[in-house]
Scaffold this motif. Structure first.
Motif, PDB file in Angstrom:
ATOM      1  N   PHE A  72      -7.053  34.017  45.360  1.00 20.25           N
ATOM      2  CA  PHE A  72      -7.522  33.997  43.971  1.00 20.25           C
ATOM      3  C   PHE A  72      -7.295  32.618  43.337  1.00 20.25           C
ATOM      4  CE2 PHE A  72      -6.343  38.341  45.058  1.00 20.25           C
ATOM      5  CZ  PHE A  72      -7.566  38.956  44.864  1.00 20.25           C
ATOM      6  N   LEU A  73      -6.242  31.945  43.777  1.00 18.66           N
ATOM      7  CA  LEU A  73      -6.016  30.568  43.346  1.00 18.66           C
ATOM      8  C   LEU A  73      -7.152  29.674  43.831  1.00 18.66           C
ATOM      9  CD1 LEU A  73      -4.235  28.106  42.394  1.00 18.66           C
ATOM     10  CD2 LEU A  73      -3.202  28.189  44.676  1.00 18.66           C
ATOM     11  N   PHE A  74      -7.502  29.772  45.114  1.00 20.86           N
ATOM     12  CA  PHE A  74      -8.551  28.926  45.675  1.00 20.86           C
ATOM     13  C   PHE A  74      -9.914  29.228  45.047  1.00 20.86           C
ATOM     14  CE2 PHE A  74      -5.623  29.104  49.525  1.00 20.86           C
ATOM     15  CZ  PHE A  74      -5.019  27.890  49.212  1.00 20.86           C
ATOM     16  N   PHE A  77     -19.851  29.592  52.199  1.00 22.05           N
ATOM     17  CA  PHE A  77     -18.989  28.735  53.015  1.00 22.05           C
ATOM     18  C   PHE A  77     -17.737  29.472  53.469  1.00 22.05           C
ATOM     19  CE2 PHE A  77     -21.297  25.009  51.153  1.00 22.05           C
ATOM     20  CZ  PHE A  77     -21.660  24.435  52.361  1.00 22.05           C
ATOM     21  N   ARG A  78     -17.208  30.338  52.605  1.00 26.57           N
ATOM     22  CA  ARG A  78     -15.995  31.080  52.971  1.00 26.57           C
ATOM     23  C   ARG A  78     -16.241  31.942  54.207  1.00 26.57           C
ATOM     24  NH1 ARG A  78     -12.292  35.387  49.385  1.00 26.57           N
ATOM     25  NH2 ARG A  78     -10.936  35.938  51.158  1.00 26.57           N
ATOM     26  N   ALA A 129      -9.979  23.693  49.230  1.00 27.41           N
ATOM     27  CA  ALA A 129      -9.818  25.078  48.784  1.00 27.41           C
ATOM     28  C   ALA A 129     -10.780  26.003  49.507  1.00 27.41           C
ATOM     29  CB  ALA A 129     -10.027  25.165  47.270  1.00 27.41           C
ATOM     30  N   VAL A 130     -12.015  25.548  49.720  1.00 27.27           N
ATOM     31  CA  VAL A 130     -13.006  26.367  50.425  1.00 27.27           C
ATOM     32  C   VAL A 130     -12.602  26.559  51.889  1.00 27.27           C
ATOM     33  CG1 VAL A 130     -15.412  26.530  51.148  1.00 27.27           C
ATOM     34  CG2 VAL A 130     -14.857  25.648  48.882  1.00 27.27           C
ATOM     35  N   LEU A 131     -12.132  25.494  52.521  1.00 31.81           N
ATOM     36  CA  LEU A 131     -11.667  25.610  53.904  1.00 31.81           C
ATOM     37  C   LEU A 131     -10.497  26.581  54.000  1.00 31.81           C
ATOM     38  CD1 LEU A 131     -11.834  21.904  55.153  1.00 31.81           C
ATOM     39  CD2 LEU A 131     -13.037  23.860  56.144  1.00 31.81           C
ATOM     40  N   CYS A 156      -7.463  32.353  54.424  1.00 31.94           N
ATOM     41  CA  CYS A 156      -7.476  33.634  53.689  1.00 31.94           C
ATOM     42  C   CYS A 156      -8.385  34.679  54.311  1.00 31.94           C
ATOM     43  CB  CYS A 156      -7.889  33.395  52.237  1.00 31.94           C
ATOM     44  SG  CYS A 156      -6.776  32.302  51.330  1.00 31.94           S
ATOM     45  N   SER A 157      -9.294  34.273  55.180  1.00 27.91           N
ATOM     46  CA  SER A 157     -10.162  35.248  55.846  1.00 27.91           C
ATOM     47  C   SER A 157      -9.867  35.319  57.342  1.00 27.91           C
ATOM     48  CB  SER A 157     -11.635  34.901  55.615  1.00 27.91           C
ATOM     49  OG  SER A 157     -11.955  34.961  54.242  1.00 27.91           O
ATOM     50  N   GLY A 158      -9.937  34.194  58.037  1.00 30.25           N
ATOM     51  CA  GLY A 158      -9.744  34.194  59.480  1.00 30.25           C
ATOM     52  C   GLY A 158      -8.324  34.546  59.904  1.00 30.25           C
ATOM     53  N   ILE A 159      -7.356  33.712  59.537  1.00 32.03           N
ATOM     54  CA  ILE A 159      -5.960  33.934  59.932  1.00 32.03           C
ATOM     55  C   ILE A 159      -5.416  35.209  59.300  1.00 32.03           C
ATOM     56  CG2 ILE A 159      -3.618  32.999  59.758  1.00 32.03           C
ATOM     57  CD1 ILE A 159      -4.842  30.213  60.022  1.00 32.03           C
TER      58      ILE A 159
END
Length: 299
Positions: free
Chosen positions: A20-22, A38-39, A211-213, A219-222
């Motif tokens: 939520f910060l990103f 991109f996310r 932030a997008v990376l 936040c999605s992959g790991i």
């Protein structure tokens, strides 16, 4: 839950609280569609590399419909709605609204199975509603233009997670890593048609790119890898504890890095929402007592 799994749980809560910060950093500049495209694309590429190394099959021919349905309700739609809300709402408010997902899941489940809602669940839903009203009503962001629709969007995102959880219970069984990997690719396809409706407002800075990376890879992959490892190690019920920790980190990161105010209403509203969530989900923390030494047994 041993020390390693406890560390995974706290790390996952810290990562998902940071999402939520990103989003708050990047959504006002990139817009919700570009940001989420991109996310999910970065997440899909990251998971593709991991899948290649671990020799994990995706099996698109057999599971593509499942990936699109689950990806829509569990990723594409809620990500877009939260990113839309992040243009106006603070990271702390977004993280607390996200914690209402189990409540929506209970409502969707009751409608899905046509079962009446019990007294405890009804009380939890009432408390959750009061907590959200307290948090949003007193927070200064509620006076911003577009705050109302942003709150509705964030709650709709939580509702989407509830729909996804109910679908997943009755859907075909697919290996957890393949679920995460396949839904990210499906989401990247589904977000594409939305791009023309939400163009970028300015060129991204290096910080926004970072932030997008972080959103995609971390936040999605790991995070998915950590989450499914937790489910494998301690079960779904214990892994659900992350729902109660996410707002803690969402509020903390917002205060530390964005200077967001932590008022009495933030603490009170968050606590009421989490109590309501616990009632709805039937979550009761249990502390395993240490067994007495052999010499003391029988006394």
């Amino acid at each position: 839950m041993n020390t390693a799994n406890l560390l995974r749980l706290v790390s996952l809560a810290a990562i998902w609280g940071g999402s939520f910060l990103f989003m708050r950093i990047s959504a006002p500049v990139l817009g919700p569609a570009v940001l989420i495209e991109f996310r999910v694309l970065f997440a899909a590429l990251f998971l593709a590399v991991v899948g290649f190394v671990l020799k994990k099959r995706l099996d698109l021919r057999a599971n593509w419909k499942h990936y699109f349905i689950l990806g829509f309700f569990n990723s594409a739609l809620p990500f877009l709605l939260f990113a839309f809300g992040a243009r106006t709402l603070s990271a702390s408010v977004l993280s607390v609204l996200n914690a209402t997902a189990p409540m929506w899941g209970a409502l969707v489940g009751a409608a899905w199975t046509r079962h009446a809602i019990g007294l405890r669940t009804a009380l939890g839903l009432l408390l959750g509603t009061l907590g959200v009203a307290l948090l949003v009503g007193f927070d200064h962001v509620s006076s911003k233009p577009g705050a109302g629709i942003a709150v509705v969007a964030a709650l709709a995102a939580a509702l989407s997670y509830g729909v996804a959880s109910q679908y997943a219970r009755s859907a075909k069984s697919v290996e957890p890593f393949a679920n995460a990997h396949g839904t990210m690719w499906a989401s990247s396809v589904m977000v594409l048609p939305v791009l023309p409706f939400f163009p970028m407002t300015a060129a991204p800075t290096l910080g926004i790119v970072g932030a997008v990376l972080a959103l995609g890879v971390l936040c999605s992959g790991i995070a998915y890898i950590l989450y499914f490892r937790l489910i494998e190690e301690v079960g779904t019920t214990s892994a659900l504890t992350v729902t109660f920790l996410n707002p803690v980190f969402g509020i903390l990161w917002g205060a530390l890095f964005l200077g967001e105010t932590i008022g009495w209403y933030t603490i009170a509203g968050s606590a009421i929402v989490l109590v309501g969530t616990a009632l709805v989900t039937g979550f009761v923390p249990r502390i395993k007592r240490r067994a007495a030494p052999a010499a003391m047994q029988g006394k």
